[in-house]
Design an enzyme around this catalytic site. Structure first.
Site, PDB file in Angstrom:
ATOM      1  N   HIS A 187       0.834  -1.214   0.000  1.00 24.06           N
ATOM      2  CA  HIS A 187       0.000   0.000   0.000  1.00 24.06           C
ATOM      3  C   HIS A 187       0.863   1.256   0.000  1.00 24.06           C
ATOM      4  O   HIS A 187       0.439   2.311   0.488  1.00 24.06           O
ATOM      5  CB  HIS A 187      -0.947   0.024   1.209  1.00 24.06           C
ATOM      6  CG  HIS A 187      -1.849  -1.152   1.318  1.00 24.06           C
ATOM      7  ND1 HIS A 187      -3.072  -1.214   0.691  1.00 24.06           N
ATOM      8  CD2 HIS A 187      -1.690  -2.340   1.969  1.00 24.06           C
ATOM      9  CE1 HIS A 187      -3.642  -2.390   0.961  1.00 24.06           C
ATOM     10  NE2 HIS A 187      -2.819  -3.084   1.736  1.00 24.06           N
ATOM     11  N   LYS A 323      19.391  18.473 -12.420  1.00 23.82           N
ATOM     12  CA  LYS A 323      18.312  17.497 -12.289  1.00 23.82           C
ATOM     13  C   LYS A 323      18.520  16.361 -13.288  1.00 23.82           C
ATOM     14  O   LYS A 323      18.815  16.580 -14.453  1.00 23.82           O
ATOM     15  CB  LYS A 323      16.958  18.161 -12.552  1.00 23.82           C
ATOM     16  CG  LYS A 323      15.752  17.333 -12.129  1.00 23.82           C
ATOM     17  CD  LYS A 323      14.488  18.170 -12.200  1.00 23.82           C
ATOM     18  CE  LYS A 323      13.288  17.466 -11.591  1.00 23.82           C
ATOM     19  NZ  LYS A 323      12.878  16.305 -12.382  1.00 23.82           N
TER      20      LYS A 323
END
Length: 465
Positions: A187, A323
């Site tokens: 989950h 990035k």
């Protein structure tokens, strides 16, 4: 004297009259009519399909010769032309749009005309596109046969080798990180620890099962419609032709092609293509799961999970310096989305068998072959540029595992579920270690807790060891 400009077009004739055809084109009137009629998209039959068409036409000439229906010189000229087509020498002469007549008649005649032109040159005498190149055949059995042959070739030569490579890459990577114990997640929440090798082993098992599923569907793809001609009765073909051409194709490719057990099924349905597309969809689902797990585990590097670092392949932003993005798994997820969409198209195409003929054959062929090629190329890329080279942040992983309050699950048999829940909640709320809280809440010694909460031991003894 000034030389006259080269003629741009020549006049060709068919049963409907005259039509202008580009002077250099190897095709003739029927292909040109289809070029004019179906200016719908920029989608064309892929190389695999044209190769298969060349193989089918060459095998037909060889079978007709063996059956005494064609003179050896004629058969040899056609086979030589067909080999050139299969080898890709004349792909530019196959200009037809995928969105055309549903039987693919235009593309069958395109092949007949190109091969006729080449064979006529080779023979030094007229080779007719219908009477000779298309002898014992109909578009209605040629195109289904070419779909099966091209798909089988793509799977055998491209997809299965790529999947075996991906599987071995996962197995090798799993072995190299077996010492790493990480936090399991259910989950998207922390769960009991597992070894990183066990996680990768699950991915490897997905690929192994995908291979098995694909291979299990190949026998239906090996059955060929050729011999059914127009409606499945075999009109205008020797009753032995279907088995003969299947044998020739098996000999030429090394693949186990056989004639269909029921031509009426093979002409009116594309059930084998729909079945194989379903297996490819299942593979795409597996690859989507693996790719997304890689993206999650790579997320960060500061604010995400940051358990692994995928290879840095290119700058990730036009505005944020430094990035780096998970570009290979992202590309793989788009491949998977395309394959899932292709499967829907193939399924819709498969139900379009109106009485004795399926009439969405070109779009089925295009989407099936695209799925095979995308999955093959994508699987190799994922293996080589993402999985093989990712590094593991062992220090971060170990720190997260040590602070995981769910480890208290291992104490359930000793202290019970209710007390375990209280200890876990307190440890999480106070930012303390599970061991520290358990020492104050139970009668267990530090040595006993170390033994019971050893993350490595908690990963042992499960299925798949």
């Amino acid at each position: 004297m000034a030389q006259e400009p080269e003629q741009a077009y020549r006049v060709e004739r068919d049963s409907m009259g005259e039509v202008n055809v580009p002077a250099r084109a190897r095709y003739a009137a029927q292909t040109q009519r289809a070029v004019d009629n179906f200016a719908i998209s920029d989608l064309r039959f892929p190389r695999l399909f044209i190769r298969a068409l060349g193989l089918v036409k060459g095998a037909a000439a060889a079978a007709n010769q063996d059956l005494g229906l064609m003179q050896p010189e004629m058969a040899a000229a056609i086979q030589q032309a067909c080999q050139a087509v299969a080898d890709g020498a004349y792909d530019a002469d196959f200009p037809l749009d995928i969105f055309q007549t549903g039987s693919g008649t235009s593309t069958n005649m395109n092949a007949n005309e190109v091969i006729s032109s080449l064979a006529t040159e080779g023979l030094g005498g007229k080779v007719h596109p219908n009477d000779h190149v298309n002898m014992s055949q109909s578009s209605n059995d040629v195109i289904p046969t070419a779909i099966h042959v091209s798909a089988y070739l793509g799977i055998a030569e491209l997809l299965l080798p790529a999947l075996h490579h991906l599987h071995q890459t996962l197995v090798d990577k799993a072995a190299s990180v077996d010492h790493v114990v990480t936090t399991g997640r259910t989950h998207l929440m922390d769960a009991m620890p597992i070894r990183l090798s066990q996680e990768l082993g699950g991915w490897a098992s997905q690929i192994a099962h995908a291979i098995d599923r694909i291979e299990s569907s190949l026998p239906r793809l090996a059955e060929l419609a050729q011999g059914g001609t127009a409606v499945g009765t075999g009109i205008n073909a020797d009753p032995r032709f279907g088995a003969a051409i299947a044998g020739k194709l098996a000999e030429m490719t090394g693949l186990p092609f056989v004639t269909s057990a029921n031509y009426f099924e093979s002409l009116s349905t594309q059930d084998a293509a729909v079945e194989m597309s379903g297996q490819l969809r299942a593979l795409a689902v597996s690859l989507m799961k693996i790719s997304n797990d890689l993206r999650w585990k790579n997320s960060g590097p500061i604010a995400g999970i940051g358990e692994i670092a995928l290879p840095a392949l290119q700058p990730g932003s036009s505005i944020m310096p430094g990035k780096v993005n998970p570009v290979i798994p992202e590309a793989m997820t788009m491949v998977c989305a395309q394959v899932m969409g292709n499967d829907l198209t193939i399924s819709i195409g498969g139900q379009a068998g109106n009485f004795q003929l399926n009439v969405m054959l070109p779009v089925i062929a295009y989407n099936l072959l695209q799925s095979i090629t995308l999955l093959a190329n994508g699987s190799r890329t994922l293996a080589d540029l993402a999985i093989a080279g990712f590094t593991v942040n062992e220090e971060r992983i170990a720190g997260l595992v040590g602070r995981n309050p769910i480890l208290v699950t291992a104490l359930n048999p000793v202290i019970g579920y209710e007390l375990g829940a209280k200890i876990a909640k307190q440890a999480y709320a106070e930012g303390r270690s599970l061991k520290e809280v358990a020492l104050s809440k139970t009668e267990l010694s530090a040595a006993e807790l170390d033994r019971l909460l050893d993350p490595r031991k908690l990963t042992e003894g499960g299925i798949g060891e």
